[in-house]
Design an enzyme around this catalytic site. Structure first.
Site, short mmCIF file in Angstrom:
data_model
loop_
_atom_site.label_atom_id
_atom_site.label_comp_id
_atom_site.label_asym_id
_atom_site.label_seq_id
_atom_site.Cartn_x
_atom_site.Cartn_y
_atom_site.Cartn_z
CB THR A 40 9.54 -4.56 4.34
OG1 THR A 40 9.29 -3.72 5.47
CG2 THR A 40 9.01 -6.03 4.77
CE1 TYR A 53 7.93 -5.31 9.22
CE2 TYR A 53 10.13 -5.11 8.37
CZ TYR A 53 8.88 -4.58 8.37
OH TYR A 53 8.23 -3.87 7.74
CB THR A 119 6.50 0.04 0.95
OG1 THR A 119 5.91 -0.28 2.41
CG2 THR A 119 6.67 -1.25 0.38
CG ASP A 120 7.06 2.88 5.90
OD1 ASP A 120 6.10 2.11 5.53
OD2 ASP A 120 7.69 2.77 6.97
CE LYS A 192 2.90 1.07 2.94
NZ LYS A 192 4.19 0.93 4.03
CD GLU A 313 -14.21 25.97 -0.24
OE1 GLU A 313 -14.72 26.44 0.41
OE2 GLU A 313 -13.84 24.73 -0.47
N1 ASP Z 1 9.08 0.52 7.08
C1 ASP Z 1 9.30 -0.42 6.07
C2 ASP Z 1 10.09 0.49 5.19
O1 ASP Z 1 9.52 1.64 4.68
C3 ASP Z 1 8.04 -0.73 5.43
C4 ASP Z 1 8.33 -1.50 4.15
O2 ASP Z 1 9.46 -1.53 3.42
O3 ASP Z 1 7.32 -1.87 3.77
O4 ASP Z 1 11.48 0.49 5.00
#
Ligand code: ASP
Length: 356
Positions: A40, A53, A119-120, A192, A313
């Site tokens: 992103t 986007y 970020t994923d 995340k 457990e």
């Molecule tokens: N879907 C995006 C990615 O991981 C989300 C992000 O970058 O925040 O590339």
């Protein structure tokens, strides 16, 4: 006469030449290479206020040029390694990034690396690099939650902070770091936690390595696990990683996915268990069957924080399972993929899960 010449020469060296050289060295900007992979942070939308986007639409040069003052922090070179949303990150790209870092960092003209990343799956790539980078120089991943075209895009300041941290000698020796929203996280600990919030990354069990604000950092934590120069994992000759599947546990789960995974060539299975890495009886039996076939089974947890302990457990000693300790399922999968590059007894694998 000769004596006074010597005095002058000494005066020249001590009072003029040495301080000048020190000033040049101190004022020297670090050399930072940015390896861009997409996400992103490189995303673009048709307007500044829409949620739809496309990830990975902007090049690294355009991203750097959009950050005022970033070139005052460091001499920056950008390399486009990939341009994907990190949902499409792959072991192929991760290996490419790792190998490029291991080429760049031993040279005297690179002081640190920044990787722009979605970020994923950022936590997975960060942890992978933490295990296979062979240098103590700073390696920093950075992303954003809002695309570059958004009103209040978070990418530019995150990138500015990432370059500042990558050029900071105090970041050395702390393993691979992630910079998001003024926070400096260790690769081992962050995860995340929100699908949309700018403050998405947390390091719930261990806290932050430090903070960074407009390029000024404060470090107060050094991750205690083995990483980078102390890590035994080496991918220099590796082109493919063994298959490891993650299977999500829930109420009244069917054991079929565990059996299918083992039957279809998985060398390792990570259970995203309920609670302390638990699963129902039929699934325990299926996992034990997989172990008998030579598959390594790691019990992790779908719960966001806390340890998965051995023999709590379930009798891991009898069943031949490994407990993931602090690693969540996705990071357990990364570690297990590297572990399985060579055969090892379950006891050694367990030891690795508590030290990396
Ligand atoms: N879907 C995006 C990615 O991981 C989300 C992000 O970058 O925040 O590339």
């Amino acid at each position: 006469m000769k004596r006074s010449y010597r005095h002058w020469a000494l005066f020249l060296i001590v009072v003029i030449i040495v301080p000048c050289q020190q000033a040049v060295t101190q004022g020297k900007k670090p050399n930072i290479v940015i390896l861009a992979t997409g996400g992103t942070i490189a995303g673009a939308a048709a307007t500044g206020t829409q949620s739809a986007y496309t990830s990975g639409a902007v090049t690294i040069d355009a991203m750097v040029n959009a950050v005022p003052g970033i070139k005052d922090l460091a001499n920056i070179k950008g390399e486009q390694i990939a341009n994907v949303g990190s949902q499409d990150m792959s072991f192929d790209i991760m290996l490419k990034v790792a190998k490029r870092i291991n080429e760049l960092l031993p040279t005297n003209d690179v002081d640190g690396i920044v990787i722009t990343h979605g970020t994923d799956t950022m936590e997975e790539t960060a942890y992978f690099l933490n295990l296979v980078v062979k240098s103590d120089k700073p390696v920093v991943l950075v992303g954003s939650m809002r695309p570059s075209t958004a009103v209040s895009a978070d990418g530019p300041l995150n990138l500015y902070n990432a370059v500042a941290v990558a050029g900071d000698p105090r970041a050395k020796g702390r393993g691979v770091l992630v910079i998001m929203n003024d926070h400096i996280h260790a690769a081992h600990s962050l995860t995340k936690t929100s699908t949309t919030d700018v403050q998405t990354f947390l390091s719930p069990l261990r806290g932050l390595v430090g903070v960074v604000s407009y390029g000024k950092s404060d470090f107060y934590n050094t991750p205690p696990w083995k990483h980078t120069t102390a890590s035994e994992f080496d991918v220099a000759q590796v082109t493919k990683l063994p298959r490891v599947d993650i299977i999500f546990a829930d109420v009244d789960m069917s054991p079929d996915l565990i059996d299918a995974s083992a039957a279809n060539g998985a060398k390792g299975i990570v259970i995203a268990g309920v609670g302390n890495g638990n699963m129902n009886k039929v699934s325990v039996d299926a996992a034990a069957r997989a172990v008998k076939k030579g598959v390594v089974v790691v019990r992790s947890s779908r719960v966001p924080t806390g340890l998965v302990g051995r023999n709590v457990e379930l009798n891991d000693d009898e069943l031949g399972f490994v407990a993931s300790d602090e690693l969540n399922p996705q990071k357990s999968r990364i570690l297990l993929s590297l572990v399985l590059l060579k055969p090892r007894p379950a006891s050694e694998i367990q030891q690795i899960f508590t030290t990396y």
